[in-house]
Design a protein around this motif. Sequence first.
Motif, PDB file in Angstrom:
ATOM      1  N   ARG A 190      11.224 -25.896 -48.728  1.00  0.00           N
ATOM      2  CA  ARG A 190       9.850 -26.213 -49.058  1.00  0.00           C
ATOM      3  C   ARG A 190       9.028 -24.949 -49.146  1.00  0.00           C
ATOM      4  O   ARG A 190       9.336 -23.940 -48.537  1.00  0.00           O
ATOM      5  CB  ARG A 190       9.248 -27.171 -48.029  1.00  0.00           C
ATOM      6  N   THR A 191       7.938 -24.986 -49.892  1.00  0.00           N
ATOM      7  CA  THR A 191       7.106 -23.805 -50.087  1.00  0.00           C
ATOM      8  C   THR A 191       5.775 -23.963 -49.400  1.00  0.00           C
ATOM      9  O   THR A 191       5.390 -25.050 -48.992  1.00  0.00           O
ATOM     10  CB  THR A 191       6.858 -23.563 -51.584  1.00  0.00           C
ATOM     11  N   THR A 192       5.039 -22.837 -49.276  1.00  0.00           N
ATOM     12  CA  THR A 192       3.717 -22.841 -48.665  1.00  0.00           C
ATOM     13  C   THR A 192       2.867 -21.780 -49.322  1.00  0.00           C
ATOM     14  O   THR A 192       3.376 -20.787 -49.818  1.00  0.00           O
ATOM     15  CB  THR A 192       3.809 -22.562 -47.148  1.00  0.00           C
ATOM     16  N   CYS A 201       1.223 -22.257 -32.977  1.00  0.00           N
ATOM     17  CA  CYS A 201       1.269 -23.172 -34.120  1.00  0.00           C
ATOM     18  C   CYS A 201      -0.121 -23.354 -34.716  1.00  0.00           C
ATOM     19  O   CYS A 201      -0.292 -23.357 -35.939  1.00  0.00           O
ATOM     20  CB  CYS A 201       1.857 -24.516 -33.696  1.00  0.00           C
ATOM     21  N   LYS A 202      -1.136 -23.497 -33.860  1.00  0.00           N
ATOM     22  CA  LYS A 202      -2.512 -23.589 -34.352  1.00  0.00           C
ATOM     23  C   LYS A 202      -2.914 -22.270 -35.016  1.00  0.00           C
ATOM     24  O   LYS A 202      -3.607 -22.252 -36.034  1.00  0.00           O
ATOM     25  CB  LYS A 202      -3.454 -23.910 -33.199  1.00  0.00           C
ATOM     26  N   PHE A 203      -2.475 -21.192 -34.418  1.00  0.00           N
ATOM     27  CA  PHE A 203      -2.782 -19.845 -34.893  1.00  0.00           C
ATOM     28  C   PHE A 203      -2.231 -19.598 -36.294  1.00  0.00           C
ATOM     29  O   PHE A 203      -2.883 -19.025 -37.152  1.00  0.00           O
ATOM     30  CB  PHE A 203      -2.159 -18.868 -33.896  1.00  0.00           C
ATOM     31  N   LEU A 204      -1.007 -20.079 -36.537  1.00  0.00           N
ATOM     32  CA  LEU A 204      -0.300 -19.791 -37.785  1.00  0.00           C
ATOM     33  C   LEU A 204      -0.259 -20.970 -38.755  1.00  0.00           C
ATOM     34  O   LEU A 204       0.207 -20.834 -39.874  1.00  0.00           O
ATOM     35  CB  LEU A 204       1.134 -19.341 -37.480  1.00  0.00           C
ATOM     36  N   GLY A 205      -0.717 -22.129 -38.309  1.00  0.00           N
ATOM     37  CA  GLY A 205      -0.749 -23.277 -39.204  1.00  0.00           C
ATOM     38  C   GLY A 205       0.595 -23.898 -39.492  1.00  0.00           C
ATOM     39  O   GLY A 205       0.871 -24.299 -40.631  1.00  0.00           O
ATOM     40  N   VAL A 206       1.460 -23.978 -38.474  1.00  0.00           N
ATOM     41  CA  VAL A 206       2.771 -24.608 -38.637  1.00  0.00           C
ATOM     42  C   VAL A 206       2.941 -25.696 -37.580  1.00  0.00           C
ATOM     43  O   VAL A 206       2.283 -25.665 -36.544  1.00  0.00           O
ATOM     44  CB  VAL A 206       3.924 -23.571 -38.510  1.00  0.00           C
ATOM     45  N   ARG A 209      12.786 -35.983 -36.813  1.00  0.00           N
ATOM     46  CA  ARG A 209      11.424 -35.408 -36.775  1.00  0.00           C
ATOM     47  C   ARG A 209      11.162 -34.517 -37.987  1.00  0.00           C
ATOM     48  O   ARG A 209      10.078 -34.552 -38.577  1.00  0.00           O
ATOM     49  CB  ARG A 209      11.258 -34.602 -35.478  1.00  0.00           C
ATOM     50  N   LEU A 210      12.132 -33.689 -38.355  1.00  0.00           N
ATOM     51  CA  LEU A 210      11.961 -32.809 -39.501  1.00  0.00           C
ATOM     52  C   LEU A 210      11.875 -33.598 -40.809  1.00  0.00           C
ATOM     53  O   LEU A 210      11.116 -33.233 -41.714  1.00  0.00           O
ATOM     54  CB  LEU A 210      13.106 -31.797 -39.567  1.00  0.00           C
ATOM     55  N   ALA A 211      12.644 -34.660 -40.907  1.00  0.00           N
ATOM     56  CA  ALA A 211      12.586 -35.497 -42.105  1.00  0.00           C
ATOM     57  C   ALA A 211      11.219 -36.157 -42.227  1.00  0.00           C
ATOM     58  O   ALA A 211      10.630 -36.212 -43.315  1.00  0.00           O
ATOM     59  CB  ALA A 211      13.685 -36.561 -42.055  1.00  0.00           C
ATOM     60  N   ASP A 212      10.684 -36.643 -41.091  1.00  0.00           N
ATOM     61  CA  ASP A 212       9.353 -37.252 -41.107  1.00  0.00           C
ATOM     62  C   ASP A 212       8.295 -36.219 -41.496  1.00  0.00           C
ATOM     63  O   ASP A 212       7.364 -36.509 -42.251  1.00  0.00           O
ATOM     64  CB  ASP A 212       9.022 -37.837 -39.731  1.00  0.00           C
ATOM     65  N   GLY A 213       8.436 -34.981 -40.969  1.00  0.00           N
ATOM     66  CA  GLY A 213       7.491 -33.926 -41.288  1.00  0.00           C
ATOM     67  C   GLY A 213       7.547 -33.534 -42.751  1.00  0.00           C
ATOM     68  O   GLY A 213       6.518 -33.286 -43.390  1.00  0.00           O
ATOM     69  N   GLN A 214       8.747 -33.466 -43.282  1.00  0.00           N
ATOM     70  CA  GLN A 214       8.908 -33.115 -44.690  1.00  0.00           C
ATOM     71  C   GLN A 214       8.214 -34.139 -45.582  1.00  0.00           C
ATOM     72  O   GLN A 214       7.564 -33.783 -46.572  1.00  0.00           O
ATOM     73  CB  GLN A 214      10.378 -33.042 -45.056  1.00  0.00           C
ATOM     74  N   ALA A 215       8.344 -35.401 -45.212  1.00  0.00           N
ATOM     75  CA  ALA A 215       7.713 -36.458 -46.007  1.00  0.00           C
ATOM     76  C   ALA A 215       6.188 -36.319 -46.007  1.00  0.00           C
ATOM     77  O   ALA A 215       5.518 -36.762 -46.942  1.00  0.00           O
ATOM     78  CB  ALA A 215       8.120 -37.825 -45.463  1.00  0.00           C
ATOM     79  N   LYS A 216       5.651 -35.679 -44.947  1.00  0.00           N
ATOM     80  CA  LYS A 216       4.203 -35.479 -44.851  1.00  0.00           C
ATOM     81  C   LYS A 216       3.763 -34.141 -45.453  1.00  0.00           C
ATOM     82  O   LYS A 216       2.585 -33.797 -45.406  1.00  0.00           O
ATOM     83  CB  LYS A 216       3.773 -35.530 -43.387  1.00  0.00           C
ATOM     84  N   GLY A 217       4.715 -33.359 -45.970  1.00  0.00           N
ATOM     85  CA  GLY A 217       4.367 -32.094 -46.601  1.00  0.00           C
ATOM     86  C   GLY A 217       4.344 -30.903 -45.667  1.00  0.00           C
ATOM     87  O   GLY A 217       3.783 -29.856 -46.006  1.00  0.00           O
ATOM     88  N   GLU A 218       4.940 -31.015 -44.486  1.00  0.00           N
ATOM     89  CA  GLU A 218       4.965 -29.891 -43.556  1.00  0.00           C
ATOM     90  C   GLU A 218       5.848 -28.756 -44.081  1.00  0.00           C
ATOM     91  O   GLU A 218       6.821 -28.992 -44.798  1.00  0.00           O
ATOM     92  CB  GLU A 218       5.492 -30.334 -42.188  1.00  0.00           C
ATOM     93  N   SER A 219       5.523 -27.530 -43.680  1.00  0.00           N
ATOM     94  CA  SER A 219       6.326 -26.365 -44.052  1.00  0.00           C
ATOM     95  C   SER A 219       6.416 -25.428 -42.865  1.00  0.00           C
ATOM     96  O   SER A 219       5.410 -25.129 -42.224  1.00  0.00           O
ATOM     97  CB  SER A 219       5.692 -25.630 -45.228  1.00  0.00           C
TER      98      SER A 219
END
Length: 270
Positions: free
Chosen positions: A10-12, A58-63, A108-118
């Motif tokens: 995935r990209t960001t 995570c808050k600091f870097l947006g991940v 968890r990663l699959a659920d995150g991917q579906a939400k557009g997480e990177s």
Amino acid sequence: MAAITRLVKRTTTTPFYSLARGFSSTNTHAPPSQNRNIQWVFLGCPGVGKGTYASRLCKFLGVPHIATGDLVRHELSSNGPLSSQLSEIVNQGQLVSDEIIMNLLSKRLADGQAKGESGFILDGFPRTIKQAEILEGVTDIDLVVNLKLREEALLAKCLGRRTCSQCGGNFNIASIDIKGENGAPGMSMAPLLPPEHCMSKLITRADDTELVVKERLRIYNELSQPVEGFYRSRGKLLEFELPGGIPESWPKLLQALNLDDYEEKQSAAA
């Protein structure tokens, strides 16, 4: 496992990996691709503060912050098919099997991917050399931060952990004041007390007894050395000794990660 592999692709638009270049003088691996966000791991004994510092970063870097302990506790509270099995394992201070952890993490990663997480910061995983080898085979971890804390402070912190039964907030009632001796510096760590409305609702985790905590630490220390060596040999390990509580440790951790110049982000994460 496929979820982990897909997440790498995935990209960001905000690749923060460059902020932490040069984090370790032993780092020889190539930096992550420009087209994805950071993929870091936080290691350390139970109770050392992995969740606190990983969450702030995570808050600091947006991940996203992915804690395997939270995944296990969520499954425990779900009354799902694994709930009773996990309850017995956790209450005895034993480690959850690789198969269960990998299944929970993959979901968890699959659920995150579906939400557009990177990108991600993994908290408390991998814990065994087998898990490290599996993870290395399916994704490229950029950095492994190994948090360390003196054993007496660690035990006090574990026994002082409390959770609010209403809001789910995590707090710590331990007030640590270790005197310096034999050339070792002293250490002070203030308690992380809840707001007044949570005080009467604090509960102790079933596995936070002295006997269980000591056994959990023994098991962790036994298994951690090969994992640390695995990442050290790949130039990905940053060992960070916590000098005290959050006020002392947070700015020094940012400095170790070459993130200390980003004051506006530090303020946002505080």
